[in-house]
Enzyme design. Structure first.
Site, PDB file in Angstrom:
ATOM      1  N   HIS A 168      23.667  43.536  34.847  1.00  0.00           N
ATOM      2  CA  HIS A 168      25.117  43.679  34.741  1.00  0.00           C
ATOM      3  C   HIS A 168      25.784  42.487  35.447  1.00  0.00           C
ATOM      4  O   HIS A 168      25.917  42.487  36.673  1.00  0.00           O
ATOM      5  CB  HIS A 168      25.586  44.991  35.379  1.00  0.00           C
ATOM      6  CG  HIS A 168      25.133  46.216  34.647  1.00  0.00           C
ATOM      7  ND1 HIS A 168      25.681  46.594  33.442  1.00  0.00           N
ATOM      8  CD2 HIS A 168      24.193  47.152  34.951  1.00  0.00           C
ATOM      9  CE1 HIS A 168      25.102  47.712  33.029  1.00  0.00           C
ATOM     10  NE2 HIS A 168      24.191  48.067  33.921  1.00  0.00           N
ATOM     11  N   HIS A 185      19.540  44.157  28.177  1.00  0.00           N
ATOM     12  CA  HIS A 185      18.437  45.083  28.438  1.00  0.00           C
ATOM     13  C   HIS A 185      17.175  44.545  27.777  1.00  0.00           C
ATOM     14  O   HIS A 185      17.238  43.970  26.693  1.00  0.00           O
ATOM     15  CB  HIS A 185      18.773  46.463  27.866  1.00  0.00           C
ATOM     16  CG  HIS A 185      17.575  47.317  27.579  1.00  0.00           C
ATOM     17  ND1 HIS A 185      17.024  47.430  26.311  1.00  0.00           N
ATOM     18  CD2 HIS A 185      16.817  48.097  28.387  1.00  0.00           C
ATOM     19  CE1 HIS A 185      15.988  48.246  26.357  1.00  0.00           C
ATOM     20  NE2 HIS A 185      15.827  48.662  27.584  1.00  0.00           N
ATOM     21  N   ASN A 217      12.770  45.753  27.473  1.00  0.00           N
ATOM     22  CA  ASN A 217      11.714  46.684  27.839  1.00  0.00           C
ATOM     23  C   ASN A 217      10.448  46.348  27.060  1.00  0.00           C
ATOM     24  O   ASN A 217      10.526  46.024  25.879  1.00  0.00           O
ATOM     25  CB  ASN A 217      12.145  48.126  27.524  1.00  0.00           C
ATOM     26  CG  ASN A 217      11.029  49.127  27.723  1.00  0.00           C
ATOM     27  OD1 ASN A 217      10.334  49.488  26.781  1.00  0.00           O
ATOM     28  ND2 ASN A 217      10.868  49.584  28.947  1.00  0.00           N
ATOM     29  N   VAL A 218       9.316  46.409  27.719  1.00  0.00           N
ATOM     30  CA  VAL A 218       8.010  46.302  27.060  1.00  0.00           C
ATOM     31  C   VAL A 218       7.120  47.371  27.665  1.00  0.00           C
ATOM     32  O   VAL A 218       7.143  47.600  28.874  1.00  0.00           O
ATOM     33  CB  VAL A 218       7.377  44.901  27.223  1.00  0.00           C
ATOM     34  CG1 VAL A 218       8.029  43.894  26.289  1.00  0.00           C
ATOM     35  CG2 VAL A 218       7.465  44.399  28.666  1.00  0.00           C
ATOM     36  N   ARG A 219       6.313  48.046  26.823  1.00  0.00           N
ATOM     37  CA  ARG A 219       5.599  49.213  27.322  1.00  0.00           C
ATOM     38  C   ARG A 219       4.347  49.484  26.489  1.00  0.00           C
ATOM     39  O   ARG A 219       4.217  49.050  25.343  1.00  0.00           O
ATOM     40  CB  ARG A 219       6.513  50.440  27.295  1.00  0.00           C
ATOM     41  CG  ARG A 219       7.066  50.735  25.911  1.00  0.00           C
ATOM     42  CD  ARG A 219       8.220  51.738  25.943  1.00  0.00           C
ATOM     43  NE  ARG A 219       8.747  51.969  24.602  1.00  0.00           N
ATOM     44  CZ  ARG A 219       9.679  51.222  24.021  1.00  0.00           C
ATOM     45  NH1 ARG A 219      10.200  50.199  24.675  1.00  0.00           N
ATOM     46  NH2 ARG A 219      10.096  51.490  22.805  1.00  0.00           N
ATOM     47  N   HIS A 255      28.700  59.266  18.428  1.00  0.00           N
ATOM     48  CA  HIS A 255      30.005  59.875  18.689  1.00  0.00           C
ATOM     49  C   HIS A 255      31.127  58.835  18.735  1.00  0.00           C
ATOM     50  O   HIS A 255      32.306  59.198  18.696  1.00  0.00           O
ATOM     51  CB  HIS A 255      29.971  60.688  19.984  1.00  0.00           C
ATOM     52  CG  HIS A 255      29.653  59.882  21.204  1.00  0.00           C
ATOM     53  ND1 HIS A 255      28.406  59.335  21.430  1.00  0.00           N
ATOM     54  CD2 HIS A 255      30.417  59.522  22.263  1.00  0.00           C
ATOM     55  CE1 HIS A 255      28.421  58.682  22.584  1.00  0.00           C
ATOM     56  NE2 HIS A 255      29.626  58.771  23.109  1.00  0.00           N
ATOM     57  N   GLY A 275       9.106  63.848  35.190  1.00  0.00           N
ATOM     58  CA  GLY A 275       9.147  63.902  36.644  1.00  0.00           C
ATOM     59  C   GLY A 275       9.148  62.543  37.292  1.00  0.00           C
ATOM     60  O   GLY A 275       8.628  62.375  38.402  1.00  0.00           O
ATOM     61  N   GLY A 276       9.732  61.580  36.622  1.00  0.00           N
ATOM     62  CA  GLY A 276       9.777  60.224  37.152  1.00  0.00           C
ATOM     63  C   GLY A 276      10.722  60.082  38.336  1.00  0.00           C
ATOM     64  O   GLY A 276      11.430  61.014  38.719  1.00  0.00           O
ATOM     65  N   ARG A 277      10.749  58.890  38.888  1.00  0.00           N
ATOM     66  CA  ARG A 277      11.582  58.610  40.058  1.00  0.00           C
ATOM     67  C   ARG A 277      13.022  58.365  39.607  1.00  0.00           C
ATOM     68  O   ARG A 277      13.301  57.386  38.923  1.00  0.00           O
ATOM     69  CB  ARG A 277      11.030  57.385  40.786  1.00  0.00           C
ATOM     70  CG  ARG A 277      11.740  57.058  42.089  1.00  0.00           C
ATOM     71  CD  ARG A 277      10.979  55.950  42.802  1.00  0.00           C
ATOM     72  NE  ARG A 277      11.561  55.661  44.091  1.00  0.00           N
ATOM     73  CZ  ARG A 277      12.506  54.734  44.292  1.00  0.00           C
ATOM     74  NH1 ARG A 277      12.963  54.036  43.258  1.00  0.00           N
ATOM     75  NH2 ARG A 277      12.991  54.507  45.489  1.00  0.00           N
TER      76      ARG A 277
END
Length: 303
Positions: A100, A110, A112-114, A177, A260-262
């Site tokens: 930001h 943004h 992301n790689v996973r 929306h 249940g992630g952080r």
């Protein structure tokens, strides 16, 4: 695809290096602030390192997190399209970032790689990732540059991949929306297993390593553009759309919370300051009104 699974250790080592490299370049771009690292462990298995840069000269907040987590049962968000995987133990590795900037003329971004892998009776794996750009005062040359780098990142792996992943990005980062895209798009892919594991990893690596080539030149061109309170207030208002998407639609946020992630690391994508305004409408023919024309899918490489 072949049945040979991907090398999790190789993926982990690459992700560690990718996080280090992006942090170093962002600190150089900012010139004032540095990342603070917050290492964490997850009770069910695994952990990660979240890095946050705050109150910089260029970036109001920049967050980049690395995670390597494990669980005994896939959460609902991960099995919605794969019901056969319900109940299987799993491993997930990834790097995710959201930046930001302070100047409203520098876009939010943004990446992301996973990699996901299951360890049940029918083990499965797939890669995912991408990057997208969210400008408030778009510049056509910047958007074209962004998409040119995106095209170069994936086109060596197959004709039509850029068009496929670009369309997927436009479709995924869409606020139903509001009837508008989150920004000007980029790349998005998930469930990537159409090639062998080495090729899928190479494609994912190409996307991750292309990100700063796409983003840094835009930052350098726009970070000294003049702005005032009007532009700042519009930036804060439009950041509200980012929050709406991440909390309502984003599958990564949902997966993190369901597994249940952080929480702090999951929600690091949210901006430090934001505002909403009831019934806001920009002045006709204003710079702010111009943004609406960019919040729809467009073929940036042909325009």
């Amino acid at each position: 695809m072949t049945t040979n699974p991907p090398d999790l250790l190789q993926m982990k080592q690459w992700l560690l290096g990718l996080q280090d490299a992006i942090c170093a370049e962002v600190e150089q771009l900012d010139g004032a602030a540095r990342f603070h690292e917050d290492a964490w462990q997850r009770a069910e298995g695994g952990g990660g390192r979240t890095r946050i840069l705050r109150d910089g000269a260029v970036f109001e907040q920049a967050g980049i997190g690395l995670s390597h987590v494990e669980g005994t049962q896939m959460p609902p968000s991960a099995t919605a399209h794969r019901p056969e995987l319900a109940g299987q133990p799993w491993t997930a590795l990834g790097v995710s970032l959201v930046f930001h900037p302070r100047n409203p003329h520098v876009p939010t971004t943004h990446m992301n790689v996973r990699l996901f892998a299951t360890r049940g009776e029918q083990p499965a794996w797939w890669f995912g990732g991408g990057f997208d750009l969210t400008p408030f005062y778009p510049v056509d040359a910047d958007v074209r540059h962004w998409h040119q780098v995106a095209h170069a990142a994936v086109s060596p792996f197959g004709e039509g991949l850029y068009e496929e992943f670009k369309t997927w990005c436009d479709r995924y980062f869409f606020l139903k929306h509001r009837n508008e895209t989150r920004g000007v798009g980029g790349l998005f892919f998930d469930d990537l297993q159409r090639f062998d594991a080495d090729t899928c990893f190479a494609l994912t690596r190409s996307v991750g390593e292309s990100f700063m080539r796409a983003y840094a030149p835009i930052v350098q061109r726009r970070c000294n553009d003049a702005y005032g309170e009007r532009e700042r207030q519009f930036q804060l208002y439009r950041r509200g759309r980012y929050v709406e998407f991440n909390l309502v639609f984003d599958r990564g946020t949902l997966f993190g919370l369901q597994s249940g992630g952080r929480t702090e690391s999951i929600l690091m994508s949210l901006p430090p300051l934001v505002r909403w305004e009831y019934g806001y409408s920009p002045d006709q023919d204003s710079a702010e009104a111009r943004l609406a024309d960019y919040l729809r899918p467009r073929d940036w490489l042909k325009e």
